[in-house]
Structure formats: C-alpha cells, structure tokens
Write an enzyme that holds these catalytic residues in place. Structure first.
Site, PDB file in Angstrom:
ATOM      1  N   HIS A   1     -13.381  -3.284   4.150  1.00 15.87           N
ATOM      2  CA  HIS A   1     -11.967  -3.339   4.546  1.00 15.87           C
ATOM      3  C   HIS A   1     -11.819  -3.422   6.066  1.00 15.87           C
ATOM      4  O   HIS A   1     -12.454  -2.648   6.794  1.00 15.87           O
ATOM      5  CB  HIS A   1     -11.240  -2.052   4.121  1.00 15.87           C
TER       6      HIS A   1
ATOM      7  N   THR B   1      -5.611  -7.324   6.681  1.00 18.79           N
ATOM      8  CA  THR B   1      -5.836  -7.293   8.137  1.00 18.79           C
ATOM      9  C   THR B   1      -5.578  -8.642   8.797  1.00 18.79           C
ATOM     10  O   THR B   1      -4.947  -8.705   9.859  1.00 18.79           O
ATOM     11  CB  THR B   1      -7.287  -6.842   8.428  1.00 18.79           C
TER      12      THR B   1
ATOM     13  N   ASN C   1      -7.392  -9.999  -2.105  1.00 21.80           N
ATOM     14  CA  ASN C   1      -6.505  -9.195  -1.261  1.00 21.80           C
ATOM     15  C   ASN C   1      -6.734  -9.496   0.213  1.00 21.80           C
ATOM     16  O   ASN C   1      -7.868  -9.396   0.690  1.00 21.80           O
ATOM     17  CB  ASN C   1      -6.811  -7.707  -1.462  1.00 21.80           C
TER      18      ASN C   1
ATOM     19  N   GLU D   1     -10.740   0.491  -9.309  1.00 20.29           N
ATOM     20  CA  GLU D   1     -11.894   0.193  -8.433  1.00 20.29           C
ATOM     21  C   GLU D   1     -13.134   0.964  -8.842  1.00 20.29           C
ATOM     22  O   GLU D   1     -13.068   2.158  -9.126  1.00 20.29           O
ATOM     23  CB  GLU D   1     -11.529   0.531  -6.972  1.00 20.29           C
TER      24      GLU D   1
ATOM     25  N   ASP E   1      -0.931  -1.501  -4.197  1.00 22.99           N
ATOM     26  CA  ASP E   1      -2.298  -1.596  -3.683  1.00 22.99           C
ATOM     27  C   ASP E   1      -2.840  -0.179  -3.417  1.00 22.99           C
ATOM     28  O   ASP E   1      -2.207   0.602  -2.711  1.00 22.99           O
ATOM     29  CB  ASP E   1      -2.254  -2.411  -2.371  1.00 22.99           C
ATOM     30  N   HIS E   2      -3.982   0.143  -3.981  1.00 23.85           N
ATOM     31  CA  HIS E   2      -4.632   1.451  -3.764  1.00 23.85           C
ATOM     32  C   HIS E   2      -3.736   2.649  -4.067  1.00 23.85           C
ATOM     33  O   HIS E   2      -3.601   3.550  -3.220  1.00 23.85           O
ATOM     34  CB  HIS E   2      -5.153   1.580  -2.317  1.00 23.85           C
TER      35      HIS E   2
ATOM     36  N   HIS F   1     -11.482  -6.916  -2.504  1.00 24.27           N
ATOM     37  CA  HIS F   1     -10.871  -6.080  -1.457  1.00 24.27           C
ATOM     38  C   HIS F   1     -11.630  -6.333  -0.158  1.00 24.27           C
ATOM     39  O   HIS F   1     -12.801  -6.689  -0.170  1.00 24.27           O
ATOM     40  CB  HIS F   1     -10.955  -4.599  -1.834  1.00 24.27           C
TER      41      HIS F   1
ATOM     42  N   SER G   1       0.865  -1.186   0.000  1.00 24.98           N
ATOM     43  CA  SER G   1       0.000   0.000   0.000  1.00 24.98           C
ATOM     44  C   SER G   1       0.900   1.234   0.000  1.00 24.98           C
ATOM     45  O   SER G   1       2.116   1.133   0.223  1.00 24.98           O
ATOM     46  CB  SER G   1      -0.865   0.010   1.262  1.00 24.98           C
TER      47      SER G   1
HETATM   48  P1  13P Z   1      -8.502  -6.556   4.488  1.00 22.93           P
HETATM   49  O1  13P Z   1      -7.585  -5.727   5.306  1.00 22.93           O
HETATM   50  O2  13P Z   1      -9.907  -6.474   4.929  1.00 22.93           O
HETATM   51  O3  13P Z   1      -8.017  -7.956   4.325  1.00 22.93           O
HETATM   52  O4  13P Z   1      -8.490  -5.918   3.012  1.00 22.93           O
HETATM   53  C1  13P Z   1      -7.286  -5.896   2.305  1.00 22.93           C
HETATM   54  C2  13P Z   1      -7.382  -5.196   1.012  1.00 22.93           C
HETATM   55  O5  13P Z   1      -8.408  -5.158   0.377  1.00 22.93           O
HETATM   56  C3  13P Z   1      -6.167  -4.558   0.503  1.00 22.93           C
HETATM   57  O6  13P Z   1      -6.371  -3.912  -0.703  1.00 22.93           O
END
Ligand code: 13P
Length: 345
Positions: free
Chosen positions: A203, A272, A269, A134, A82-83, A231, A50
């Site tokens: 998320h 967490t 993805n 997205e 990512d993002h 996601h 990220s």
């Molecule tokens: P989580 O943290 O819910 O697993 O989501 C991760 C995510 O989508 C990263 O782009």
C-alpha cells in the site's frame, strides 16, 4: 442509473478477461472526477470509501454523492466500503446504501478472520450485497520504511531504487503473501464473493516498479475461482515493457499488473496515485495564483487531473467500452462539469 452491485460488474469482467478500477474518493471533487472518467471511457467503475474518508466526509454525505453521481451516469457505478475493520462499520454501510462491502480481518488469526468474515457475509447476503475480504497481508510502505528513507530512495535512478527496495522490503513482503490452500479454506468456509489475496503489492508505494508474484496469484485463483482484488496497486509495475524501460529485473514467477489481470486480478484498487495527482495539480494551481481567494480555482484543476489519471487506469485495465454503451441523458448536469462564469461565483 442507480448504484449497482460489485458482483454484477466483477463477474462480467472476470468472464470477459478485463479488470474494473476501484478508485478511492477523499472528497467531492475526486468522486466527481472518477465517475466523469468512467463516463467518458464508457466503463463500469467502483468508487470506494475508506473508514478515514467516511470519518472525514460523513457516511450520509458519501452515500448521497455516490447516489447522485450514479443516477446521472449511463455507466454502472458501485459504492464500496474499503477496509472495513469491524462488523458495525459494515452494517452501517449496508444500511446507508453501499452496494459492496469489505471486511478486512487480515490482522486477526485465521480462525477469527474466517468467523467474522462469515458473519458479515451472512448478513450482507441476506440483502443481496457482496463482500470482499483479505488474507495474507498487503503491508503499507509507512510500516516498512521511514519517510526519510523513502525520500532518499525516490531521489535515485529507477534501477537503483528497485535494487534497494528489493533488499530492504522484499523479504518482509514475501513473508506475508497468501497461500493457495489457506485461500481455498477461507473462501469455502466464509462464502466471500471476492478475495483480496496478498501477492506482493505494498500500500502507498506509488512508483510503478514493484512486481507481483503472478505465479502465486494464478495458484490462488485456480483454487478459489472467484475474482481476486488488488490492493496497493499504485506502486505495482504496470507492464513488462515498463520493467524493461526502467531496468527492473524480474525473478521467475514475478510479473506486472497486466500479467496479473490475465490470471485473476479483477478489482484493482487505486488510492495513492489519484491522491498524489490531485495534490500535485492543486499545489501547482496554488503556486500559479498566489493569494487566490476562490478555492474552486485550485480544486477544479485538481479535479481535471484526477479525471485524466483515472482514464489512464481504466484503459490499462481494459474496462473502457464495457460500460453498456448507452449515452448519458444527464451528462453535464452534475455540478462541476460547467465552467464557472463571471457573476456566478
Ligand atoms: P494504493 O494507495 O497503493 O493505490 O492502494 C490502494 C488500496 O489498496 C485501497 O484499498
């Protein structure tokens, strides 16, 4: 082998009906754990960073770690942004050696999201890099509930947790789900390679109870025919069997992660769940060794816990055994795979 393009692994996965895990790294130990898990399961894998992770470790450091790990591995490894929320971030990652990009313009009006995504796709495709983007909005749990509310919910039995979450966050999540006609237009006008289409996940929820609108996912996949990205996967209900075991009642059209893989989810993805596992094992080790002066004694159990968790996900996605089959000549040579012996510290 050298880092590979996400297009190589995701188009193969889609054609063969499995999904590939895209696991977020926060530090060296997590990056090592993710690739080690993929190696042990002989699975392709996507390690993703990220913007926060890039800021923390530095862009060059992230790239160097991914390159070293991929080179020492026998399975395909992708390095994905990512993002990425702007053009410059995507260009910096392209230049630094990422093999897969993401532009996340979901907060922009659709026209602007399309225009910026198309611009990034244009530059990325000119050097053969695929792009994810997205539409709809995968909301974050922090934006929906306070920490105190979430702590209260976590303390309850699962059916009650679910009932309260359904009431408190369900309608807002539903309102942000992507629409098939919008998805089709987005893909046609941008040329994007993979679509992160919001179909009900959140998320950071981290519970294994939250259902997806699998009916909507199928309509979107049928309309766009490109791999769909999940996601917010850490909180998603894993299977119908888990729903039954936990007393989670599904509405018509709802389903689990396993159902979603059958109808379009191809890149999944997970952030967490791995971070929580890392912290759990590290804190447990710290509690067992008060006053420990060697950080490696706390970080190594955390790394091992992430290996185990990542392997569980790989098997769930059924990408195990899909990594090419060659044995890794360099296995064990990447730092961290050996025990630290006395006198080496
Ligand atoms: P989580 O943290 O819910 O697993 O989501 C991760 C995510 O989508 C990263 O782009």
């Amino acid at each position: 082998m050298p880092l590979v393009s996400s297009k190589d692994v995701l188009l193969k996965a889609r054609a063969e009906g499995y999904a590939v895990g895209a696991f977020n790294l926060n530090n060296m130990e997590m990056a090592q754990a993710i690739v080690q898990a993929a190696e042990e399961e002989q699975s392709p894998v996507i390690i993703q960073a990220s913007q926060g992770a890039i800021k923390y470790a530095g862009l060059e450091m992230i790239c160097a770690m991914a390159r070293v790990l991929a080179d020492a591995s026998s399975v395909p490894v992708v390095l994905h942004l990512d993002h990425g929320t702007d053009y410059k971030q995507n260009v910096k990652c392209l230049r630094a050696g990422f093999t897969s990009l993401m532009f996340d313009g979901h907060e922009l009006p659709l026209e602007q999201n399309i225009a910026m995504t198309a611009k990034i796709v244009d530059i990325a495709h000119s050097v053969g890099l695929p792009v994810e983007a997205e539409i709809g909005s995968v909301l974050t749990i922090e934006g929906l509930l306070s920490d105190a509310e979430m702590a209260e919910i976590r303390a309850l039995e699962v059916p009650k947790q679910f009932e309260i979450l359904r009431k408190k966050i369900g309608p807002r999540v539903e309102a942000h789900i992507a629409r098939p006609e919008e998805a089709k237009r987005f893909v046609d006008e941008t040329g994007v390679d993979f679509l992160a289409a919001a179909v009900g996940s959140v998320h950071g929820l981290w519970l294994d109870i939250w259902p997806l609108r699998v009916d909507r996912l199928k309509e979107i996949y049928d309309a766009v025919q490109i791999p769909i990205v999940s996601h917010g996967s850490s909180g998603v209900l894993i299977s119908k069997a888990h729903a039954e075991a936990k007393g989670v009642e599904l509405l018509p059209g709802e389903g689990s992660l396993k159902d979603a893989i059958k109808v379009g989810y191809t890149k999944i993805n997970v952030a967490t769940a791995l971070s929580m596992e890392f912290n759990r094992a590290m804190l447990e080790a710290a509690a067992k060794r008060p006053g420990e002066k060697d950080p490696r004694k706390l970080l190594d159990p955390a790394r091992k816990a992430v290996v185990a968790k990542t392997k569980e996900y790989i098997r769930l996605f059924e990408s195990n055994g899909k990594g090419g089959g060659a044995t890794c000549a360099a296995k064990g040579e990447v730092a961290g795979s050996q025990e630290i012996k006395r006198g080496e510290e």
